[in-house]
Design a protein around this motif. Structure first.
Motif, short mmCIF file in Angstrom:
data_model
loop_
_atom_site.label_atom_id
_atom_site.label_comp_id
_atom_site.label_asym_id
_atom_site.label_seq_id
_atom_site.Cartn_x
_atom_site.Cartn_y
_atom_site.Cartn_z
N MET A 129 -2.33 -13.62 -13.96
CA MET A 129 -2.24 -12.38 -13.21
C MET A 129 -2.22 -11.16 -14.13
SD MET A 129 -2.26 -13.32 -10.18
CE MET A 129 -2.53 -15.02 -9.83
N ASN A 130 -2.94 -10.16 -13.73
CA ASN A 130 -2.87 -8.86 -14.40
C ASN A 130 -1.70 -8.08 -13.83
OD1 ASN A 130 -5.28 -9.06 -15.92
ND2 ASN A 130 -6.48 -8.58 -14.12
N VAL A 131 -1.11 -7.26 -14.63
CA VAL A 131 -0.16 -6.28 -14.15
C VAL A 131 -0.78 -4.93 -14.44
CG1 VAL A 131 2.14 -5.29 -14.38
CG2 VAL A 131 1.84 -7.76 -14.53
N TYR A 132 -1.02 -4.16 -13.40
CA TYR A 132 -1.61 -2.84 -13.55
C TYR A 132 -0.49 -1.82 -13.63
CZ TYR A 132 -5.77 -5.32 -12.09
OH TYR A 132 -6.80 -6.21 -12.01
N LYS A 133 -0.57 -0.95 -14.63
CA LYS A 133 0.42 0.10 -14.80
C LYS A 133 -0.24 1.44 -14.50
CE LYS A 133 3.05 -2.55 -18.11
NZ LYS A 133 3.70 -2.61 -19.39
N GLU A 169 4.14 -0.39 -11.50
CA GLU A 169 3.54 -1.65 -11.93
C GLU A 169 3.14 -2.42 -10.69
OE1 GLU A 169 5.85 -2.53 -16.12
OE2 GLU A 169 6.45 -3.66 -14.35
N GLU A 171 1.29 -5.96 -9.47
CA GLU A 171 0.84 -7.30 -9.87
C GLU A 171 0.23 -8.00 -8.66
OE1 GLU A 171 2.66 -11.50 -11.57
OE2 GLU A 171 3.89 -9.71 -11.60
N LYS A 173 -1.04 -10.94 -6.35
CA LYS A 173 -0.66 -12.32 -6.15
C LYS A 173 -1.93 -13.12 -5.79
CE LYS A 173 3.62 -11.78 -6.88
NZ LYS A 173 4.14 -12.33 -8.11
N PHE A 179 0.88 -8.17 -3.13
CA PHE A 179 1.17 -7.55 -4.42
C PHE A 179 2.66 -7.48 -4.65
CE2 PHE A 179 -2.74 -5.75 -2.80
CZ PHE A 179 -3.59 -5.83 -3.91
N LYS A 180 3.06 -7.52 -5.90
CA LYS A 180 4.43 -7.23 -6.31
C LYS A 180 4.40 -5.84 -6.92
CE LYS A 180 8.12 -8.78 -9.36
NZ LYS A 180 8.45 -9.72 -10.43
#
Length: 185
Positions: A129-133, A169, A171, A173, A179-180
């Motif tokens: 998983m990518n985490v986009y900031k 942030e 993330e 799923k 999304f988280k």
């Protein structure tokens, strides 16, 4: 460079330029990359014990096409469950239909999909998983209201007036549209 848990990807394409572009993009995010110029060379790599975690293949190639390579892998119980992404130069509907019939996991059309987007889709396919900031601008639109909402929801205390930077942030799923979301200040 992110660590992709040493995931191995076998990239197969007879176009040297595209092979190099995709190899560089996958290496850049931490994949171990093997390359082959056609399905026969890919089969030799696999037969030598270099079993990939994912096959990323073109379609039309000399000696052994991408679809023929996929069929050989699916006929071998040790290789049948390896995820496959087809990277299509032409994006022909008949190729996409055959890919679906062969249970190909991803059908990527060059020109409509950037190499970076292809990498993102492969990472999702492999469960990486990518985490986009995203930097929030709190003095425009609904930025302050979003910070207030997330502070209440998450029990955080990001003060838009005091924080130099507020980061959202996100993330994705594996489930579509899930999304988280976290707020950092």
């Amino acid at each position: 460079m992110e660590n992709q848990n040493n995931k191995k990807i076998l990239i197969v394409d007879d176009d040297e330029l595209l092979l190099g572009i995709y190899a560089a993009n996958f290496k850049e995010v931490g994949f171990e990359v093997f390359t082959a110029h056609d399905g026969e060379e890919a089969w030799e790599i696999i037969s030598a014990g270099n079993i990939p975690d994912l096959l990323f293949t073109g379609i039309t190639m000399p000696r052994l096409t991408g679809f023929e390579l996929i069929a050989k892998m699916q006929a071998d119980p040790k290789l049948a469950d390896i995820p496959v992404a087809v990277n299509s130069h032409r994006g022909r509907p008949e190729d996409e239909k055959l890919a679906k019939e062969m249970n190909v996991d991803e059908f990527i059309v060059q020109g409509a999909t950037t190499p970076a987007e292809a990498v993102r889709r492969i990472k999702l396919l492999l469960g990486i998983m990518n985490v986009y900031k995203i930097a929030l601008t709190v003095d425009k639109y609904d930025g302050a209201a979003l910070v207030d909402f997330l502070n209440k929801q998450q029990g955080t205390d990001c003060d838009p007036k005091e924080a130099k930077e507020i980061i959202l942030e996100i993330e994705p799923k594996p489930e579509k549209n899930e999304f988280k979301v976290n707020i950092k200040c």
